[in-house]
Design a protein around this motif. Structure first.
Motif, PDB file in Angstrom:
ATOM      1  N   GLU A 133       0.862  -1.181   0.000  1.00 21.37           N
ATOM      2  CA  GLU A 133       0.000   0.000   0.000  1.00 21.37           C
ATOM      3  C   GLU A 133       0.894   1.225   0.000  1.00 21.37           C
ATOM      4  OE1 GLU A 133      -3.400  -0.038   2.255  1.00 21.37           O
ATOM      5  OE2 GLU A 133      -3.809   2.077   1.945  1.00 21.37           O
ATOM      6  N   ILE A 134       0.613   2.152  -0.890  1.00 23.53           N
ATOM      7  CA  ILE A 134       1.391   3.375  -0.860  1.00 23.53           C
ATOM      8  C   ILE A 134       0.445   4.556  -0.666  1.00 23.53           C
ATOM      9  CG2 ILE A 134       3.115   2.304  -2.379  1.00 23.53           C
ATOM     10  CD1 ILE A 134       2.378   4.618  -4.323  1.00 23.53           C
ATOM     11  N   TYR A 135       0.999   5.669  -0.259  1.00 15.59           N
ATOM     12  CA  TYR A 135       0.196   6.829   0.079  1.00 15.59           C
ATOM     13  C   TYR A 135       0.315   7.894  -0.992  1.00 15.59           C
ATOM     14  CZ  TYR A 135      -0.177   4.432   4.460  1.00 15.59           C
ATOM     15  OH  TYR A 135      -0.433   3.484   5.395  1.00 15.59           O
ATOM     16  N   ARG A 136      -0.740   8.660  -1.126  1.00 16.75           N
ATOM     17  CA  ARG A 136      -0.775   9.738  -2.098  1.00 16.75           C
ATOM     18  C   ARG A 136       0.468  10.608  -1.935  1.00 16.75           C
ATOM     19  NH1 ARG A 136      -4.279  14.675  -2.196  1.00 16.75           N
ATOM     20  NH2 ARG A 136      -4.438  14.259   0.022  1.00 16.75           N
ATOM     21  N   GLY A 137       1.166  10.860  -3.021  1.00 24.41           N
ATOM     22  CA  GLY A 137       2.361  11.700  -2.971  1.00 24.41           C
ATOM     23  C   GLY A 137       3.660  10.919  -2.902  1.00 24.41           C
ATOM     24  N   GLU A 138       3.586   9.615  -2.632  1.00 25.99           N
ATOM     25  CA  GLU A 138       4.814   8.820  -2.587  1.00 25.99           C
ATOM     26  C   GLU A 138       5.330   8.550  -3.999  1.00 25.99           C
ATOM     27  OE1 GLU A 138       5.722   6.095   0.968  1.00 25.99           O
ATOM     28  OE2 GLU A 138       3.689   5.557   0.385  1.00 25.99           O
ATOM     29  N   ASN A 211      -5.466   8.580   2.172  1.00 23.25           N
ATOM     30  CA  ASN A 211      -5.193   9.115   3.516  1.00 23.25           C
ATOM     31  C   ASN A 211      -3.717   9.364   3.742  1.00 23.25           C
ATOM     32  OD1 ASN A 211      -7.887   8.665   4.054  1.00 23.25           O
ATOM     33  ND2 ASN A 211      -7.464   6.560   4.707  1.00 23.25           N
ATOM     34  N   LYS A 212      -3.445  10.348   4.556  1.00 26.60           N
ATOM     35  CA  LYS A 212      -2.080  10.536   5.019  1.00 26.60           C
ATOM     36  C   LYS A 212      -1.993   9.781   6.350  1.00 26.60           C
ATOM     37  CE  LYS A 212       1.499  13.919   5.489  1.00 26.60           C
ATOM     38  NZ  LYS A 212       2.237  14.675   4.567  1.00 26.60           N
ATOM     39  N   PRO A 213      -1.049   8.845   6.469  1.00 25.94           N
ATOM     40  CA  PRO A 213      -1.030   8.050   7.698  1.00 25.94           C
ATOM     41  C   PRO A 213      -0.573   8.881   8.896  1.00 25.94           C
ATOM     42  CG  PRO A 213       0.839   7.491   6.307  1.00 25.94           C
ATOM     43  CD  PRO A 213       0.008   8.460   5.522  1.00 25.94           C
ATOM     44  N   ARG A 214      -1.104   8.554  10.064  1.00 25.81           N
ATOM     45  CA  ARG A 214      -0.692   9.213  11.307  1.00 25.81           C
ATOM     46  C   ARG A 214      -0.325   8.125  12.295  1.00 25.81           C
ATOM     47  NH1 ARG A 214      -3.636  13.946  14.684  1.00 25.81           N
ATOM     48  NH2 ARG A 214      -2.347  15.100  13.220  1.00 25.81           N
ATOM     49  N   PRO A 215       0.955   8.087  12.691  1.00 25.48           N
ATOM     50  CA  PRO A 215       1.351   7.039  13.623  1.00 25.48           C
ATOM     51  C   PRO A 215       0.762   7.268  15.015  1.00 25.48           C
ATOM     52  CG  PRO A 215       3.229   8.441  13.100  1.00 25.48           C
ATOM     53  CD  PRO A 215       2.063   8.966  12.318  1.00 25.48           C
ATOM     54  N   VAL A 216       0.772   6.226  15.814  1.00 17.09           N
ATOM     55  CA  VAL A 216       0.275   6.307  17.183  1.00 17.09           C
ATOM     56  C   VAL A 216       1.454   6.102  18.122  1.00 17.09           C
ATOM     57  CG1 VAL A 216      -1.222   5.238  18.913  1.00 17.09           C
ATOM     58  CG2 VAL A 216      -2.019   5.518  16.552  1.00 17.09           C
ATOM     59  N   GLU A 235       3.884   3.573  16.338  1.00 23.49           N
ATOM     60  CA  GLU A 235       3.272   2.502  15.543  1.00 23.49           C
ATOM     61  C   GLU A 235       2.633   3.064  14.276  1.00 23.49           C
ATOM     62  OE1 GLU A 235      -0.259  -0.706  16.073  1.00 23.49           O
ATOM     63  OE2 GLU A 235       0.785  -0.107  17.915  1.00 23.49           O
ATOM     64  N   VAL A 236       3.060   2.530  13.131  1.00 22.53           N
ATOM     65  CA  VAL A 236       2.517   2.951  11.829  1.00 22.53           C
ATOM     66  C   VAL A 236       1.730   1.778  11.256  1.00 22.53           C
ATOM     67  CG1 VAL A 236       3.212   4.316   9.808  1.00 22.53           C
ATOM     68  CG2 VAL A 236       4.913   3.645  11.494  1.00 22.53           C
ATOM     69  N   GLU A 237       0.772   2.083  10.375  1.00 23.34           N
ATOM     70  CA  GLU A 237       0.117   1.000   9.622  1.00 23.34           C
ATOM     71  C   GLU A 237       1.162   0.359   8.721  1.00 23.34           C
ATOM     72  OE1 GLU A 237      -2.602   3.698   7.678  1.00 23.34           O
ATOM     73  OE2 GLU A 237      -4.259   2.385   8.277  1.00 23.34           O
ATOM     74  N   HIS A 238       0.971  -0.867   8.345  1.00 24.31           N
ATOM     75  CA  HIS A 238       1.908  -1.585   7.486  1.00 24.31           C
ATOM     76  C   HIS A 238       3.325  -1.472   8.033  1.00 24.31           C
ATOM     77  CE1 HIS A 238      -1.509  -1.691   4.898  1.00 24.31           C
ATOM     78  NE2 HIS A 238      -1.505  -0.388   4.781  1.00 24.31           N
ATOM     79  N   PRO A 239       3.547  -1.924   9.267  1.00 29.84           N
ATOM     80  CA  PRO A 239       4.791  -1.623   9.973  1.00 29.84           C
ATOM     81  C   PRO A 239       6.053  -2.121   9.287  1.00 29.84           C
ATOM     82  CG  PRO A 239       3.491  -3.260  11.146  1.00 29.84           C
ATOM     83  CD  PRO A 239       2.637  -2.733  10.058  1.00 29.84           C
ATOM     84  N   SER A 240       5.978  -3.170   8.475  1.00 33.56           N
ATOM     85  CA  SER A 240       7.213  -3.726   7.925  1.00 33.56           C
ATOM     86  C   SER A 240       7.713  -2.966   6.704  1.00 33.56           C
ATOM     87  CB  SER A 240       6.998  -5.189   7.547  1.00 33.56           C
ATOM     88  OG  SER A 240       6.002  -5.256   6.555  1.00 33.56           O
ATOM     89  N   ALA A 241       6.904  -2.028   6.251  1.00 33.83           N
ATOM     90  CA  ALA A 241       7.196  -1.459   4.936  1.00 33.83           C
ATOM     91  C   ALA A 241       8.179  -0.294   4.956  1.00 33.83           C
ATOM     92  CB  ALA A 241       5.883  -1.063   4.256  1.00 33.83           C
ATOM     93  N   GLY A 242       9.393  -0.532   5.432  1.00 38.36           N
ATOM     94  CA  GLY A 242      10.494   0.394   5.198  1.00 38.36           C
ATOM     95  C   GLY A 242      10.464   1.744   5.900  1.00 38.36           C
ATOM     96  N   TRP A 243       9.756   1.828   7.017  1.00 33.52           N
ATOM     97  CA  TRP A 243       9.686   3.116   7.712  1.00 33.52           C
ATOM     98  C   TRP A 243      10.930   3.366   8.544  1.00 33.52           C
ATOM     99  CZ3 TRP A 243       5.946   6.185   6.159  1.00 33.52           C
ATOM    100  CH2 TRP A 243       4.726   5.650   5.733  1.00 33.52           C
ATOM    101  N   SER A 244      11.317   4.634   8.659  1.00 33.87           N
ATOM    102  CA  SER A 244      12.239   5.035   9.714  1.00 33.87           C
ATOM    103  C   SER A 244      11.517   6.088  10.544  1.00 33.87           C
ATOM    104  CB  SER A 244      13.556   5.543   9.140  1.00 33.87           C
ATOM    105  OG  SER A 244      13.315   6.597   8.256  1.00 33.87           O
ATOM    106  N   PHE A 245      12.048   6.356  11.749  1.00 33.60           N
ATOM    107  CA  PHE A 245      11.257   7.098  12.739  1.00 33.60           C
ATOM    108  C   PHE A 245      11.951   8.360  13.222  1.00 33.60           C
ATOM    109  CE2 PHE A 245       9.926   2.779  12.561  1.00 33.60           C
ATOM    110  CZ  PHE A 245       8.546   2.876  12.549  1.00 33.60           C
TER     111      PHE A 245
END
Ligand code: NAG
Ligand code: NAG
Ligand code: NAG
Ligand code: NAG
Ligand code: NAG
Ligand code: NAG
Ligand code: NAG
Length: 414
Positions: A133-138, A211-216, A235-245
């Motif tokens: 899943e990718i987000y608008r603007g990526e 949607n623009k994701p908003r972590p918790v 915590e982000v949705e789709h946690p395994s997908a390459g996020w850094s924090f």
């Protein structure tokens, strides 16, 4: 029939004129049972001349193929199945015509059909990065990969998205939108032999979320104890997908009615979704967000979360009057912010995890409330210069319930 007869009768020079003007000029039609030769298979071509008065109208069929040059099709390039029907396994442009009589009268050429052969390699569509899943603007690249040899290919795409990729092996979508959502498949066509194609790849689904994701963010523990460290989790949705924090301290900003964010030490782009703070002694607020990709795409900031200190000897403190944890509905309670600061606001974190501003209008540094049960929560002050005060628990209980318990106590006494 009259015209055909004329044509057959050997008026060779006149025939084009006579037959060309005739209403019943024969039409030649070529049909193929499929447009591509399957691996190891063949395609059946059927040629017919119409109108034809009967099945024994005497037409003989001639077949032609164009690949890189023009050629009359003969055995063994084709299997002659019956009059007007052949089976071929080579790719190319095919057409046919009929002829009869002596000297031979030929019909016009049929339209050509394009027959491809199927190469054994099958392409694969990949998304790079391969996030489901990718987000608008990526930014994302859709690729068609064909393995096997150093064959050079031209590429074709098929998609039900609004925007179709150009005929290239990869298409970079700089700023994805819902118009890019859809199923994608591709095939290759040999540069050297335009009638050799691969099969279609399997479809790959690209979903662009609006949607623009908003972590918790979670902060633990909630109340500071001496020497204990504080752990933040983002915590982000789709946690395994390459996020850094990214980790921030929330600094009260009274003009904005909210907070400004200051990056914590080494809090930029950590691979871990947790961050540990040592030696925290005062109430503090934290915020996180996540980013991924190149160029980097950022989520929204999380809602701020807090760790509270009960230490009233800090630079700022909150005192409650009357001084008790337990209050009853309709009690008048005053909350006073103490410390050498000029401007204050009082904050409440409710039992259901929401953040509130408590007093719209404060009397100096004091805020008076007439309590109701919904006032239960953690309270603290925030100064205009960005300080947090110590915090207190306030529990508000129904007065009726209190009287009920009093009565029970009275019963016990008597
Ligand atoms: C085209 O495909 C056919 C059937 O798969 C194969 O026999 C032939 O060698 C291919 N032509 C080229 C130029 O690779
Ligand atoms: C993405 O690719 C990696 C390896 O490159 C693989 O381990 C992972 O399963 C893939 N994820 C998806 C969603 O295809
Ligand atoms: C696509 O084509 C370019 C140029 O021909 C090449 O450099 C690149 O490696 C190809 N990519 C894939 C995924 O085949
Ligand atoms: C594309 O087709 C798939 C399968 O039929 C369907 O689930 C999907 O909603 C379609 N997407 C678009 C953008 O039309
Ligand atoms: C406030 O309440 C929570 C849970 O109800 C408790 O863990 C915490 O110690 C309390 N803090 C103070 C300062 O009383
Ligand atoms: C309060 O702050 C002011 C200005 O920062 C300073 O001059 C003053 O001494 C402080 N008073 C106390 C009691 O700390
Ligand atoms: C609290 O209740 C008293 C008496 O009903 C009223 O005069 C006062 O304005 C109320 N205060 C607030 C902050 O609502």
């Amino acid at each position: 029939m009259g015209h055909s007869l004329l044509c057959m009768m050997g008026f060779f020079l006149l025939s084009t004129v006579i037959c060309g003007n005739a209403e019943a000029k024969p039409k030649t039609e070529l049909r193929a049972d499929r447009t591509a030769v399957p691996v190891g298979g063949s395609v059946t071509l059927t040629c017919s001349v119409s109108p034809s008065s009967s099945s024994s109208s005497g037409w003989k069929y001639y077949w032609y193929r164009y690949d890189s040059y023009y050629k009359l099709v003969t055995s063994p390039d084709a299997v002659f199945l019956s009059n007007g029907q052949i089976s071929v396994s080579e790719g190319g442009l095919y057409w046919c015509r009929g002829g009869r009589g002596e000297p031979v009268y030929y019909t016009e050429d049929s339209k050509y059909v394009r027959i491809d052969t199927t190469a054994s390699s099958r392409p694969v569509v990949t998304l790079y990065p391969n996030w489901s899943e990718i987000y608008r603007g990526e930014t994302i690249t859709v690729r068609c990969e064909i393995h096997g040899g150093d064959t050079e290919w031209d590429y074709e795409w098929e998609t039900n998205s609004t925007i179709k990729p150009p005929n290239q092996n990869e298409s970079r979508i700089r700023s994805a939108s819902s118009s890019n959502s859809g199923n994608y498949r591709c095939k290759g066509r040999m540069k050297s032999s335009q009638h050799n194609t691969t099969e279609w790849s399997d479809s790959v689904t690209l979903t662009v979320s609006h949607n623009k994701p908003r972590p918790v963010l979670t902060v633990s523990p909630s109340w500071l104890s001496p020497g204990a460290s504080v752990t933040l989790n983002c915590e982000v949705e789709h946690p395994s997908a390459g996020w850094s924090f990214y980790w921030y301290k929330a600094v009260p900003d009274l003009s904005e009615k909210s907070y400004s964010y200051e990056l914590l030490p080494d809090g930029s782009g950590t691979a871990q979704d947790s961050y540990i703070i040592h030696g925290q002694t005062h109430t503090a607020g934290y915020v996180c967000r996540a980013g991924r990709g190149d160029p980097e795409y950022h989520t929204d900031h999380s809602q701020p979360k807090f760790v509270w200190s009960a230490d009233v000897h800090s630079a700022a403190s909150l005192t409650v009057s009357p001084d008790r944890v337990q209050h009853f509905t309709s009690d008048s309670v005053s909350l006073t912010c103490e410390g050498n600061f000029t401007e204050w606001r009082v904050r409440k974190f409710s039992e259901d995890g929401r953040l509130y501003s408590v007093c719209r209008r404060m009397t100096g540094s004091t805020c008076n409330i007439n309590t109701s049960e919904s006032d239960t929560g953690v309270y603290w002050c925030e100064s205009g210069s960005g300080e947090f005060s110590s915090a207190v628990n306030i529990t508000v209980q129904s007065m009726l319930l209190y009287i009920y318990f009093l009565d029970l106590n009275d019963l016990d006494v008597t």
